[in-house]
Design a protein around this motif. Structure first.
Motif, PDB file in Angstrom:
ATOM      1  N   UNK A 198       0.829  -1.209   0.000  1.00  0.00           N
ATOM      2  CA  UNK A 198       0.000   0.000   0.000  1.00  0.00           C
ATOM      3  C   UNK A 198       0.863   1.257   0.000  1.00  0.00           C
ATOM      4  N   UNK A 199       1.963   1.230   0.750  1.00  0.00           N
ATOM      5  CA  UNK A 199       2.861   2.391   0.764  1.00  0.00           C
ATOM      6  C   UNK A 199       3.487   2.608  -0.611  1.00  0.00           C
ATOM      7  N   UNK A 200       3.884   1.529  -1.266  1.00  0.00           N
ATOM      8  CA  UNK A 200       4.501   1.646  -2.599  1.00  0.00           C
ATOM      9  C   UNK A 200       3.491   2.105  -3.644  1.00  0.00           C
ATOM     10  N   UNK A 201       2.230   1.724  -3.461  1.00  0.00           N
ATOM     11  CA  UNK A 201       1.192   2.047  -4.445  1.00  0.00           C
ATOM     12  C   UNK A 201       0.534   3.408  -4.221  1.00  0.00           C
ATOM     13  N   UNK A 202       0.716   3.991  -3.059  1.00  0.00           N
ATOM     14  CA  UNK A 202       0.070   5.271  -2.742  1.00  0.00           C
ATOM     15  C   UNK A 202       0.329   6.363  -3.783  1.00  0.00           C
ATOM     16  N   UNK A 203       1.559   6.512  -4.289  1.00  0.00           N
ATOM     17  CA  UNK A 203       1.784   7.558  -5.289  1.00  0.00           C
ATOM     18  C   UNK A 203       0.956   7.376  -6.570  1.00  0.00           C
ATOM     19  N   UNK A 204       0.455   6.173  -6.797  1.00  0.00           N
ATOM     20  CA  UNK A 204      -0.342   5.883  -7.989  1.00  0.00           C
ATOM     21  C   UNK A 204      -1.844   5.922  -7.701  1.00  0.00           C
ATOM     22  N   UNK A 205      -2.197   6.260  -6.463  1.00  0.00           N
ATOM     23  CA  UNK A 205      -3.605   6.296  -6.087  1.00  0.00           C
ATOM     24  C   UNK A 205      -4.221   4.904  -6.014  1.00  0.00           C
ATOM     25  N   UNK A 206      -3.398   3.907  -5.726  1.00  0.00           N
ATOM     26  CA  UNK A 206      -3.858   2.526  -5.656  1.00  0.00           C
ATOM     27  C   UNK A 206      -3.548   1.939  -4.291  1.00  0.00           C
TER      28      UNK A 206
END
Length: 156
Positions: free
Chosen positions: A41-49
């Motif tokens: 989730x932390x890695x995907x946050x910049x992508x809004x995912x």
């Protein structure tokens, strides 16, 4: 020297780790999953995912062309959760629902060009997060772990 709160928490964690629960396989799987989801989730946050929406996007970006029912069963989510995830991705222009050529009553979920592009970027971020989380495991150990987990996840 006085102990810091992180030292105290680490000592408590070390004590709990030695408990019966701390060595229980199901607990270890659940704890590893929680750490993995958090890192994902932390890695995907910049992508809004988040991990769940990324999973739907990743499956829809491939050649499989899953139905919402397929997604629900494969991801082990309630169908209403899949509908909400697809709705969110569709609103962002990342996926489309299209009639299933094999069953007119069903829809397949297909990534748009924008969705496929975002998937490529987000997948790279999740792989980096996974490498960081599993950094203590050598490549052969990661393969063994993946094989063992697959045997649990896909019985029979």
């Amino acid at each position: 020297m006085p102990r810091t709160p992180s030292d105290t928490a680490r000592a408590a964690s070390d004590r709990l780790r030695e408990s019966d629960l701390g060595t229980d396989v199901s607990f270890l799987l659940a704890r590893a999953n929680a750490l993995s989801v958090s890192a994902g989730n932390a890695a995907l946050a910049p992508f809004g995912l988040k991990v769940r929406s990324f999973s739907v996007l990743a499956l829809s970006a491939g050649e499989v062309r899953p139905t919402q029912r397929d997604l629900s069963e494969f991801l082990r989510l309630d169908p209403s959760q899949v509908v909400a995830l697809v709705d969110e991705l569709e609103k962002r222009g990342l996926v489309e629902r299209r009639p299933d050529p094999a069953d007119r009553r069903a829809n397949v979920v297909v990534a748009t060009e924008e969705g496929r592009s975002l998937h490529v970027q987000a997948a790279a971020a999740t792989r980096a997060a996974e490498r960081s989380l599993h950094g203590d495991l050598a490549a052969p150990d990661r393969r063994v772990l993946a094989d063992l987990l697959a045997r649990i996840a896909y019985p029979g």
